[in-house]
Enzyme design. Structure first.
Site, PDB file in Angstrom:
ATOM      1  N   VAL A 128     -35.671 -26.082  11.593  1.00  0.00           N
ATOM      2  CA  VAL A 128     -34.681 -25.031  11.900  1.00  0.00           C
ATOM      3  C   VAL A 128     -34.677 -24.621  13.371  1.00  0.00           C
ATOM      4  O   VAL A 128     -33.754 -23.945  13.820  1.00  0.00           O
ATOM      5  CB  VAL A 128     -34.872 -23.762  11.026  1.00  0.00           C
ATOM      6  CG1 VAL A 128     -34.574 -24.060   9.573  1.00  0.00           C
ATOM      7  CG2 VAL A 128     -36.247 -23.156  11.214  1.00  0.00           C
ATOM      8  N   TYR A 177     -44.782 -11.341  13.095  1.00  0.00           N
ATOM      9  CA  TYR A 177     -43.994 -11.487  11.870  1.00  0.00           C
ATOM     10  C   TYR A 177     -43.082 -10.275  11.675  1.00  0.00           C
ATOM     11  O   TYR A 177     -41.881 -10.420  11.417  1.00  0.00           O
ATOM     12  CB  TYR A 177     -44.940 -11.658  10.681  1.00  0.00           C
ATOM     13  CG  TYR A 177     -44.260 -11.979   9.374  1.00  0.00           C
ATOM     14  CD1 TYR A 177     -43.735 -13.247   9.137  1.00  0.00           C
ATOM     15  CD2 TYR A 177     -44.145 -11.018   8.362  1.00  0.00           C
ATOM     16  CE1 TYR A 177     -43.114 -13.552   7.932  1.00  0.00           C
ATOM     17  CE2 TYR A 177     -43.530 -11.309   7.154  1.00  0.00           C
ATOM     18  CZ  TYR A 177     -43.022 -12.579   6.939  1.00  0.00           C
ATOM     19  OH  TYR A 177     -42.406 -12.873   5.750  1.00  0.00           O
ATOM     20  N   LYS A 237     -38.988 -10.366  11.691  1.00  0.00           N
ATOM     21  CA  LYS A 237     -38.186  -9.999  10.524  1.00  0.00           C
ATOM     22  C   LYS A 237     -37.288  -8.797  10.829  1.00  0.00           C
ATOM     23  O   LYS A 237     -36.201  -8.656  10.258  1.00  0.00           O
ATOM     24  CB  LYS A 237     -39.092  -9.733   9.323  1.00  0.00           C
ATOM     25  CG  LYS A 237     -39.817 -10.988   8.814  1.00  0.00           C
ATOM     26  CD  LYS A 237     -38.842 -12.084   8.414  1.00  0.00           C
ATOM     27  CE  LYS A 237     -39.534 -13.281   7.772  1.00  0.00           C
ATOM     28  NZ  LYS A 237     -38.576 -14.332   7.367  1.00  0.00           N
ATOM     29  N   ILE A 264     -44.627 -11.216  -2.630  1.00  0.00           N
ATOM     30  CA  ILE A 264     -44.168 -12.163  -3.649  1.00  0.00           C
ATOM     31  C   ILE A 264     -45.194 -13.286  -3.755  1.00  0.00           C
ATOM     32  O   ILE A 264     -45.658 -13.798  -2.727  1.00  0.00           O
ATOM     33  CB  ILE A 264     -42.796 -12.776  -3.243  1.00  0.00           C
ATOM     34  CG1 ILE A 264     -41.775 -11.690  -2.886  1.00  0.00           C
ATOM     35  CG2 ILE A 264     -42.275 -13.706  -4.336  1.00  0.00           C
ATOM     36  CD1 ILE A 264     -41.378 -10.760  -3.998  1.00  0.00           C
ATOM     37  N   THR A 269     -48.359 -16.644   0.403  1.00  0.00           N
ATOM     38  CA  THR A 269     -49.221 -15.488   0.133  1.00  0.00           C
ATOM     39  C   THR A 269     -50.367 -15.816  -0.821  1.00  0.00           C
ATOM     40  O   THR A 269     -51.189 -14.952  -1.124  1.00  0.00           O
ATOM     41  CB  THR A 269     -48.399 -14.349  -0.498  1.00  0.00           C
ATOM     42  OG1 THR A 269     -47.704 -14.879  -1.631  1.00  0.00           O
ATOM     43  CG2 THR A 269     -47.397 -13.778   0.483  1.00  0.00           C
TER      44      THR A 269
HETATM   45  N1  LIG Z   1     -43.887 -14.621  -0.074  1.00  0.00           N
HETATM   46  C1  LIG Z   1     -43.676 -13.376   0.328  1.00  0.00           C
HETATM   47  O1  LIG Z   1     -44.377 -12.458  -0.094  1.00  0.00           O
HETATM   48  C2  LIG Z   1     -42.573 -13.070   1.297  1.00  0.00           C
HETATM   49  C3  LIG Z   1     -42.308 -11.725   1.560  1.00  0.00           C
HETATM   50  C4  LIG Z   1     -41.290 -11.382   2.426  1.00  0.00           C
HETATM   51  C5  LIG Z   1     -40.534 -12.386   3.022  1.00  0.00           C
HETATM   52  N2  LIG Z   1     -40.809 -13.695   2.785  1.00  0.00           N
HETATM   53  C6  LIG Z   1     -39.970 -14.701   3.457  1.00  0.00           C
HETATM   54  O2  LIG Z   1     -39.370 -15.552   2.518  1.00  0.00           O
HETATM   55  C7  LIG Z   1     -39.174 -16.854   3.070  1.00  0.00           C
HETATM   56  C8  LIG Z   1     -39.804 -17.884   2.166  1.00  0.00           C
HETATM   57  O3  LIG Z   1     -41.169 -17.537   2.004  1.00  0.00           O
HETATM   58  P1  LIG Z   1     -42.188 -18.288   1.038  1.00  0.00           P
HETATM   59  O4  LIG Z   1     -43.130 -17.260   0.562  1.00  0.00           O
HETATM   60  O5  LIG Z   1     -41.473 -19.113   0.051  1.00  0.00           O
HETATM   61  O6  LIG Z   1     -42.960 -19.181   2.133  1.00  0.00           O
HETATM   62  P2  LIG Z   1     -43.527 -20.660   2.048  1.00  0.00           P
HETATM   63  O7  LIG Z   1     -44.441 -20.791   3.216  1.00  0.00           O
HETATM   64  O8  LIG Z   1     -44.075 -20.924   0.700  1.00  0.00           O
HETATM   65  O9  LIG Z   1     -42.240 -21.568   2.271  1.00  0.00           O
HETATM   66  C9  LIG Z   1     -41.610 -21.643   3.513  1.00  0.00           C
HETATM   67  C10 LIG Z   1     -40.784 -22.908   3.580  1.00  0.00           C
HETATM   68  O10 LIG Z   1     -40.168 -22.996   4.865  1.00  0.00           O
HETATM   69  C11 LIG Z   1     -40.357 -24.290   5.379  1.00  0.00           C
HETATM   70  N3  LIG Z   1     -40.377 -24.251   6.849  1.00  0.00           N
HETATM   71  C12 LIG Z   1     -41.289 -23.653   7.646  1.00  0.00           C
HETATM   72  N4  LIG Z   1     -40.988 -23.867   8.941  1.00  0.00           N
HETATM   73  C13 LIG Z   1     -39.860 -24.608   8.959  1.00  0.00           C
HETATM   74  C14 LIG Z   1     -39.047 -25.140  10.002  1.00  0.00           C
HETATM   75  N5  LIG Z   1     -39.365 -24.983  11.293  1.00  0.00           N
HETATM   76  N6  LIG Z   1     -37.948 -25.833   9.666  1.00  0.00           N
HETATM   77  C15 LIG Z   1     -37.619 -26.017   8.367  1.00  0.00           C
HETATM   78  N7  LIG Z   1     -38.345 -25.546   7.346  1.00  0.00           N
HETATM   79  C16 LIG Z   1     -39.462 -24.842   7.637  1.00  0.00           C
HETATM   80  C17 LIG Z   1     -41.680 -24.748   4.802  1.00  0.00           C
HETATM   81  O11 LIG Z   1     -41.791 -26.167   4.808  1.00  0.00           O
HETATM   82  C18 LIG Z   1     -41.597 -24.179   3.392  1.00  0.00           C
HETATM   83  O12 LIG Z   1     -40.911 -25.043   2.524  1.00  0.00           O
HETATM   84  C19 LIG Z   1     -39.798 -16.804   4.457  1.00  0.00           C
HETATM   85  O13 LIG Z   1     -38.781 -16.535   5.400  1.00  0.00           O
HETATM   86  C20 LIG Z   1     -40.746 -15.636   4.372  1.00  0.00           C
HETATM   87  O14 LIG Z   1     -41.005 -15.065   5.631  1.00  0.00           O
HETATM   88  C21 LIG Z   1     -41.803 -14.048   1.919  1.00  0.00           C
END
Ligand SMILES: NC(=O)c1ccc[n+]([C@@H]2O[C@H](COP(=O)([O-])OP(=O)(O)OC[C@H]3O[C@@H](n4cnc5c(N)ncnc54)[C@H](O)[C@@H]3O)[C@@H](O)[C@H]2O)c1
Lengths: 263, 238
Positions: free
Chosen positions: A68, A159, A163, A192, A197
């Site tokens: 990305v 982070y 965000k 989540i 996490t």
């Molecule tokens: N899990 C939580 O508690 C939580 C809470 C708030 C926000 N979020 C946000 O939700 C989104 C998804 O989180 P998640 O928990 O599924 O995380 P995760 O780390 O399990 O998944 C993230 C995904 O993004 C991909 N990715 C990372 N860098 C990339 C790049 N440069 N180009 C393309 N793909 C890339 C990874 O390969 C992975 O598939 C994120 O933006 C995260 O910040 C998550």
């Protein structure tokens, strides 16, 4: 009347970071609602496995390689999607990363790494699809922010900042392109359970402590977030833009002195 | 089609108003049993899946009686919709005259009393959802009505307090902050100026609000509590 069984029929949808966690849950839910899906992820092999799983269950899904942070890769990917389906209706900017460190322990390189994926990635994604959406006179973008974008989070200076930027970037773009029929909203998950996490939440002690700070008393599931994404991607939310959805079991709605919930 | 509120009992205040009608039609399609609040003295209609109950929203007794009638009929209550029934801004223009007190009294107090009387029923049902409909002036200053901003801002934080205090019973509470919608009230009003300030460049229509209420009422939003969803075509962020 909205058909709640097939809320996304005939929609071409691109999800970034769809190879695991929240992005994967979104992809799987969207597929059951009839969407034509494209997953863009740096973890290409894992994305292909998700494609296989979804196609195996009768869904429409193509996994593509995408970093990305790379402008050219965005251009190529959007061209590919449009060449194949003729359009792009919804973009879910879900890819994200975190380096858990307090401000003073963070190097500029680490800071830039987080900002690059979380903020520049969203900026580049919107820049890549909005011209097409303007031409279509309709479009829908969902940006994954976080509760960390609303409040300060411990050990997460970069982070939180990234965000917060996603939140206001969402609103700025929404105001700019609303009259073109493009809706842009943000999602703010709390804690989540996902690969991001898991290290924290698999620790029983840490999990229990955390649950004490969540009014609903449990961490969220990737599906909770996917349901919100489905709602925003569908016509059920057709008058929402520049808006945000907080999905955190109530974690950010109250204040406490000792960091734990009073029961 | 999957029904989102199958077997759920939903109490909707101001059930015979514009929003009351729009909501009850959609909720009925989704399998809900409905309890509709109507003004005292109204002749109340009843069917198997839908009753009307007379209620004075600022009186605790009246709430209790209405809820008793409802739970006698349907056995439980799962969802409370504190419906939007505000006067137009003009009617509350003089911010610190008696209209101020009556607006806050009518809206804020009735949400408080509604929650107070309904929560024991939601608790008994093993949990539930409270959805409060307010104006976008719950979040921002209002150029026309301090009264509306005060009542709605109060409802917004009241809703968060309810969320944090009763989450342990699986009771959720959220607000929907509404922008400008094409309702019966705006029929003879020139909305050109306000529309020009809305990023989506148009008023919302009823369909575009009621599905948001449906989402917050149903289990699909079961991890959402203590928050608000703004539905205003981008108005309050412009
Ligand atoms: N899990 C939580 O508690 C939580 C809470 C708030 C926000 N979020 C946000 O939700 C989104 C998804 O989180 P998640 O928990 O599924 O995380 P995760 O780390 O399990 O998944 C993230 C995904 O993004 C991909 N990715 C990372 N860098 C990339 C790049 N440069 N180009 C393309 N793909 C890339 C990874 O390969 C992975 O598939 C994120 O933006 C995260 O910040 C998550």
């Amino acid at each position: 009347m909205l058909d709640y069984d097939r809320l996304l029929a005939h929609k071409t949808i691109l999800i970034t970071g769809g190879s695991q966690g929240i992005g994967k849950a979104i992809a799987k839910l969207f597929a059951t609602h009839g969407a034509t899906l494209f997953i863009g992820d740096i973890a290409t092999d894992q994305a292909r496995a998700v494609e296989k799983e979804i196609v195996g269950q009768g869904g429409k899904c193509t996994a593509l390689s995408l970093n990305v942070t790379a402008e050219q890769e965005w251009t190529d990917l959007v061209n590919k999607v449009v060449a194949e389906t003729g359009t792009i209706d919804v973009l879910v900017n879900n890819a994200g990363t975190n380096i858990r460190k307090p401000l003073l322990e963070m190097s500029l390189t680490e800071w830039e790494q987080v900002i690059n994926v979380n903020v520049n990635g969203v900026f580049l994604g919107m820049s890549a699809v909005i011209p097409r959406m303007i031409a279509n006179r309709t479009g829908n973008i969902i940006n994954m922010s976080s509760v960390a974008g609303l409040l300060g989070h411990l050990k997460a200076a970069a982070y939180s900042s990234s965000k917060g930027a996603v939140r206001s970037l969402t609103k700025a773009a929404a105001v700019q392109y609303g009259s073109h029929g493009i809706r842009i909203n943000s999602i703010h998950p709390g804690m989540i359970y996902s690969p991001m996490t898991a290290a924290t939440l698999d620790n029983k002690e840490q999990l229990e402590q955390l649950e004490k700070t969540i009014p609903l008393g449990r961490v969220g599931l990737t599906d909770d977030v996917a349901q919100a994404a489905l709602f925003l991607a569908s016509d059920a939310s057709s008058y929402m833009t520049g808006s945000e959805m907080v999905i955190d079991g109530g974690q950010s709605c109250y204040f406490t002195f000792n960091g734990s919930f009073p029961w | 089609m999957r029904k989102k509120l199958e077997e759920k009992v939903v109490f909707i205040t101001h059930g015979s108003s514009f929003w009351g009608k729009a909501l009850s039609d959609l909720f009925q399609e989704h399998g809900a049993k409905l309890v509709l609040g109507v003004p005292p003295g109204t002749k109340c209609a009843q069917t198997d899946n839908r009753i009307e109950v007379p209620i004075q929203y600022t009186e605790e007794n009246s709430w209790d009686n209405a809820l008793k009638t409802a739970s006698n009929k349907f056995g439980q209550i799962d969802v409370l919709i504190n419906n939007f029934n505000h006067p137009t801004a003009k009617q509350t223009l003089n911010s610190l005259d008696t209209t101020f007190y009556s607006t806050v009294h009518n809206y804020l107090n009735s949400v408080f009393l509604g929650a107070k009387s309904t929560i024991p029923h939601l608790k008994a049902a093993g949990g539930g959802s409270i959805v409060n409909l307010v104006s976008m002036y719950a979040n921002i200053g209002s150029p026309a009505s301090s009264a509306l901003a005060s009542s709605d801002g109060g409802i917004r934080t009241l809703s968060k307090s309810i969320a944090v205090q009763y989450a342990k019973y699986n009771i959720r509470s959220n607000c929907i902050l509404m922008g400008l919608f094409a309702t019966d009230r705006l029929q003879n009003t020139d909305t050109t100026v306000s529309t020009s300030q809305i990023p989506m460049a148009r008023l919302g229509n009823a369909e575009e609000l009621i599905h948001v209420v449906l989402h917050l009422s149903s289990k699909d939003s079961w991890y959402i509590t203590g928050t608000e969803i703004i539905v205003d075509g981008g108005f309050s962020n412009a």
